[in-house]
Design an enzyme around this catalytic site. Structure first.
Site, PDB file in Angstrom:
ATOM      1  N   GLU A 113      38.597  89.987  38.123  1.00 30.09           N
ATOM      2  CA  GLU A 113      39.000  91.179  37.338  1.00 30.09           C
ATOM      3  C   GLU A 113      40.123  90.840  36.374  1.00 30.09           C
ATOM      4  O   GLU A 113      41.083  90.147  36.726  1.00 30.09           O
ATOM      5  CB  GLU A 113      39.434  92.320  38.268  1.00 30.09           C
ATOM      6  CG  GLU A 113      39.911  93.555  37.485  1.00 30.09           C
ATOM      7  CD  GLU A 113      40.073  94.810  38.335  1.00 30.09           C
ATOM      8  OE1 GLU A 113      39.280  95.007  39.268  1.00 30.09           O
ATOM      9  OE2 GLU A 113      40.998  95.591  38.035  1.00 30.09           O
ATOM     10  N   ASP A 123      34.260  94.400  47.730  1.00 28.41           N
ATOM     11  CA  ASP A 123      34.803  95.078  46.549  1.00 28.41           C
ATOM     12  C   ASP A 123      36.333  94.952  46.553  1.00 28.41           C
ATOM     13  O   ASP A 123      36.984  95.227  47.573  1.00 28.41           O
ATOM     14  CB  ASP A 123      34.379  96.558  46.635  1.00 28.41           C
ATOM     15  CG  ASP A 123      34.686  97.336  45.379  1.00 28.41           C
ATOM     16  OD1 ASP A 123      34.665  96.747  44.288  1.00 28.41           O
ATOM     17  OD2 ASP A 123      34.927  98.565  45.489  1.00 28.41           O
ATOM     18  N   HIS A 150      38.891 104.422  38.584  1.00 26.64           N
ATOM     19  CA  HIS A 150      38.228 104.863  39.817  1.00 26.64           C
ATOM     20  C   HIS A 150      38.529 106.335  40.094  1.00 26.64           C
ATOM     21  O   HIS A 150      39.598 106.825  39.758  1.00 26.64           O
ATOM     22  CB  HIS A 150      38.747 104.046  41.005  1.00 26.64           C
ATOM     23  CG  HIS A 150      38.502 102.569  40.879  1.00 26.64           C
ATOM     24  ND1 HIS A 150      39.500 101.672  40.593  1.00 26.64           N
ATOM     25  CD2 HIS A 150      37.374 101.841  40.997  1.00 26.64           C
ATOM     26  CE1 HIS A 150      38.990 100.446  40.552  1.00 26.64           C
ATOM     27  NE2 HIS A 150      37.695 100.515  40.792  1.00 26.64           N
ATOM     28  N   THR A 187      31.615 106.654  38.635  1.00 30.49           N
ATOM     29  CA  THR A 187      31.543 108.112  38.846  1.00 30.49           C
ATOM     30  C   THR A 187      32.039 108.849  37.606  1.00 30.49           C
ATOM     31  O   THR A 187      33.169 108.636  37.173  1.00 30.49           O
ATOM     32  CB  THR A 187      32.420 108.526  40.058  1.00 30.49           C
ATOM     33  OG1 THR A 187      31.888 107.914  41.225  1.00 30.49           O
ATOM     34  CG2 THR A 187      32.455 110.045  40.239  1.00 30.49           C
TER      35      THR A 187
END
Ligand code: 13P
Length: 289
Positions: A134, A82, A183, A214
């Site tokens: 990304e 990641d 994040h 999340t």
């Protein structure tokens, strides 16, 4: 079926109209919980680690652990780097035996991000490993007084033309585009830019990855999946659940010296959370033989 590449996982997810949940890990209990949850739901899953997490566990130990736990099970599992910060870190992960790597050059000028990602793709392809890139900077939800600001100056939203150029020139297997996600813990409901997601999807034909899972509401997760998101990353929610449970266990049993007894409730909590998020992604019962 056990250890597979993210390319295979994500192509099947796009075809099947679901997303594969990717959970970060940094130890044995997290890894067991993620794989147990996927096994109980017969789901494909991605187990991911960022550089700091890999350094904490030891990359060889991490890959050996995942292969030992998931290898005998009839579910497909990807082992993913990641936010790889450099070409060197990617190469180390290829050596450890990862099946997918992310190179995150999103803070660099586009041409540099493209050049570095191309180099990563070349090395990874030679090893049969898939690559995620990304575009736009996915920041921390704690940035700004109200959390992520939906303003390209604040969190660096992805630019549609840059996404098109990035995908065409790098030939990545998947890419993460910043669309108002961040994040960590959102301070207010995230406002994902679905208009941007749609434009990006129309200009690229590569599976999309949604970071900062999340706190993204179920309806937004489901909408993103209908728009080409094939992988959704979750980390904070697992850590929060585990740490809160551990704190309660420690408070309830101040004299307990059996480490396993203290960690078991936290591990069980993580199984529960991972299952909840796999179901959000609609990847339950999607394991193939
Ligand atoms: P969260 O910690 O917000 O779930 O984000 C995880 C993530 O995107 C890892 O890359």
């Amino acid at each position: 079926m056990s250890i597979v590449t993210n390319k295979e996982l994500l192509e099947r997810a796009l075809e099947g109209h679901y997303a594969v949940a990717s959970f970060n890990t940094n130890n044995l209990e997290y890894s067991q919980a993620i794989i147990q949850a996927a096994y109980e739901l017969n789901a494909p899953v991605i187990i991911a680690a960022a550089k700091s997490e890999i350094d904490y566990m030891n990359g060889y130990a991490f890959v050996a652990m995942v292969r030992a736990i998931a290898g005998p099970l009839p579910i497909p599992v990807g082992i993913h780097l990641d936010h790889g910060p450099s070409y060197e870190e990617v190469v180390r992960c290829l050596r450890y035996g990862f099946t997918s790597v992310m190179y995150d050059g999103s803070s660099l000028p586009l041409s540099e991000n493209i050049a570095n990602t191309k180099k990563v793709v070349e090395a990874a392809r030679a090893c049969g490993v898939s690559v995620e890139g990304e575009i736009g900077v996915i920041g921390q939800a704690s940035d700004g007084p109200e959390g992520p600001q939906i303003d390209s100056d604040m969190i660096g939203l992805a630019d549609v033309d840059e996404c098109e150029r990035f995908v065409a020139e790098t030939n990545v297997d998947a890419f993460a585009a910043a669309i108002g996600n961040a994040h960590g813990l959102y301070k207010r409901k995230p406002e994902l830019r679905f208009d941007l997601l749609e434009q990006i999807r129309n200009k690229t034909n590569t599976p999309l990855v949604l970071h900062g899972g999340t706190g993204i509401p179920l309806e937004d997760i489901r909408k993103a999946i209908t728009m080409g998101v094939a992988k959704i990353n979750f980390s904070t929610v697992m850590r929060k659940g585990a740490i809160e449970t551990l704190r309660n266990t420690l408070n309830d049993h101040p004299g307990e010296l059996d480490y396993m007894k203290l960690l078991t409730p936290a591990r069980n909590k993580m199984v529960e959370i991972a299952k909840e998020h796999i179901i959000m992604c609609m990847s339950d019962q999607k394991a193939w033989k």
